[in-house]
Design a protein around this motif. Structure first.
Motif, short mmCIF file in Angstrom:
data_model
loop_
_atom_site.label_atom_id
_atom_site.label_comp_id
_atom_site.label_asym_id
_atom_site.label_seq_id
_atom_site.Cartn_x
_atom_site.Cartn_y
_atom_site.Cartn_z
N THR A 189 -42.91 10.49 15.40
CA THR A 189 -41.74 9.73 14.97
C THR A 189 -40.62 10.71 14.60
OG1 THR A 189 -40.97 8.00 13.45
CG2 THR A 189 -42.49 9.64 12.54
N ARG A 212 -37.33 6.19 10.24
CA ARG A 212 -37.61 5.48 11.50
C ARG A 212 -39.05 4.98 11.50
NH1 ARG A 212 -35.37 5.59 16.70
NH2 ARG A 212 -36.43 3.94 17.89
N ARG A 270 -46.22 3.06 23.73
CA ARG A 270 -44.97 2.93 22.98
C ARG A 270 -44.96 1.59 22.27
NH1 ARG A 270 -43.39 5.78 27.60
NH2 ARG A 270 -42.31 7.74 27.11
N ILE A 271 -44.25 1.53 21.19
CA ILE A 271 -44.28 0.32 20.37
C ILE A 271 -43.67 -0.87 21.10
CG2 ILE A 271 -44.28 1.57 18.21
CD1 ILE A 271 -41.33 0.99 17.96
N ILE A 272 -42.86 -0.65 22.14
CA ILE A 272 -42.27 -1.77 22.86
C ILE A 272 -43.20 -2.33 23.91
CG2 ILE A 272 -39.91 -0.98 22.51
CD1 ILE A 272 -39.96 0.17 25.33
N ARG A 285 -38.47 8.46 19.74
CA ARG A 285 -38.83 7.16 19.17
C ARG A 285 -40.20 7.27 18.51
NH1 ARG A 285 -39.49 7.02 24.55
NH2 ARG A 285 -37.46 6.08 24.89
N THR A 286 -40.56 6.25 17.77
CA THR A 286 -41.91 6.18 17.22
C THR A 286 -42.87 5.77 18.33
OG1 THR A 286 -41.02 5.51 15.07
CG2 THR A 286 -43.37 5.14 15.44
N GLN A 325 -44.22 -2.92 13.94
CA GLN A 325 -44.72 -2.93 15.31
C GLN A 325 -45.84 -1.91 15.50
OE1 GLN A 325 -40.52 -2.39 16.53
NE2 GLN A 325 -41.04 -3.75 18.22
N VAL A 326 -45.75 -0.80 14.79
CA VAL A 326 -46.75 0.26 14.95
C VAL A 326 -48.09 -0.13 14.32
CG1 VAL A 326 -47.35 2.62 14.25
CG2 VAL A 326 -45.08 2.12 15.13
N ALA A 335 -39.16 1.86 9.47
CA ALA A 335 -38.53 0.74 10.16
C ALA A 335 -39.41 0.20 11.29
CB ALA A 335 -37.17 1.17 10.72
N ASP A 336 -40.17 1.07 11.93
CA ASP A 336 -41.00 0.68 13.08
C ASP A 336 -42.41 0.25 12.68
OD1 ASP A 336 -38.95 1.28 14.83
OD2 ASP A 336 -39.65 3.32 15.21
#
Length: 328
Positions: free
Chosen positions: A124, A129, A9-11, A103-104, A136-137, A132-133
């Motif tokens: 995604t 979205r 996940r991107i986080i 989420r992405t 990070q992606v 926007a991501d």
């Protein structure tokens, strides 16, 4: 969960280090060989905007090269075009858009239909979205592909390498490194060894050397590099010698690989007094037992040709640098 199936996940981010995509098999694979060259990517999506977004990431410029070269060569197919031909592609990136995705996120699988192979799926909820991501992606996606290719080359070095050259490196430096099988030309110096495929075009080179020190100071390393290269790699005529191109500042950062801190440097070299030059990449590590810095460096001389794959092949070898078995 299967060790070759991971959800990123991107986080969370991607673990750095060349072992991030190491295979799960210890035995020979029964899979067919994948098609395509290193850094060739098949991008599959039905959405035009998503294709453009992914394309811009995959074709970003590689750092540390004398001319502009993209990270990947990208070809395109629709999301439903995975068939008996395309399924054997070396690297496949699929973008899926749907409201069912919360989420992405990026998922990857390794060696599904062929080997070596990386299949990445980016899910995604919408193109908005995804856009926007993307900040990070993008680094996660490019890092996955780059590490996959470095691992694939490192695996190839395990099967095909120049053992006599590796023994020569260990004898001079006390460290070992995998040497590409075609780099059989050797020049020895004081605490220095240079190996090359010695071709007039597309010349690839590896140098391993040491100098006194107990810290990885980036500026001091460049000064030592210039001094050592001047002594060991002269040009055709007096007054010619290899030096670091300082007008384009080298990119330097510390990274942690296999429990050791490495100073990684990417930059350009030049032959003082001549028109020769090209890219180099180096790894410097502290040899605490000997109170020295050990450096492995790859550099390329390939005028009027692409250099990305050549320097990446050498970079994969640098990650194999480690103390010889009888050393701490």
């Amino acid at each position: 969960m299967d060790c070759c199936r991971k959800l990123i996940r991107i986080i969370i981010g991607v673990t750095t280090g060349i072992a991030v995509l190491t295979g799960c098999r210890d035995h020979p694979s029964l899979l067919p060989r994948s098609g395509g060259e290193p850094y060739e990517v098949l991008l599959m999506t039905d959405n035009t905007e998503a294709r453009a977004l992914a394309d811009s990431v995959l074709t970003e410029e590689v750092e540390g090269l004398p001319q502009s070269e993209s990270l990947c060569q990208v070809s395109h197919a629709t999301q439903t075009a995975l068939n008996q031909s395309t399924r054997y592609a070396r690297c496949i990136v699929t973008v899926r858009i749907g409201k069912t995705y919360p989420r992405t996120a990026i998922r990857y699988e390794k060696n599904v239909y062929a080997e070596p192979q990386l299949i990445v799926t980016l899910n995604t909820p919408s193109t908005e979205r995804m856009k926007a991501d993307m900040g990070q992606v993008a680094p996660l996606l490019t890092q996955l592909i780059d590490r996959f290719e470095l691992n694939a080359e490192a695996d190839n070095l395990k099967r095909h390498s120049f053992r006599q050259g590796e023994e020569a490196v260990a004898k001079i430096t006390g460290w070992r490194i995998r040497i590409p099988a075609d780099m059989t030309a050797i020049k020895r110096g004081r605490d220095f060894i240079w190996l090359s495929n010695n071709t007039p075009t597309g010349m690839r080179n590896l140098c391993v050397y040491t100098y006194p020190g107990t810290s990885l100071d980036a500026r001091h390393y460049l000064d030592m590099r210039d001094s050592i290269m001047r002594e060991n790699i002269p040009g055709e005529r007096p007054g010619m010698y290899m030096a670091t191109e300082r007008r384009v500042p080298p990119l330097q950062r510390n990274t942690r690989e296999h429990g050791r801190t490495r100073l990684v440097t990417r930059g350009l070299w030049m032959m003082e007094g001549d028109a020769m030059g090209g890219p180099f990449v180096s790894h410097a590590i502290i040899d605490t037992a000997r109170k020295k810095v050990i450096v492995a460096e790859g550099f390329v001389y390939a005028p009027e040709s692409k250099k990305r794959n050549k320097i990446k092949q050498l970079e994969a070898a640098l990650y194999t640098l480690a103390p010889a078995k009888n050393q701490p």
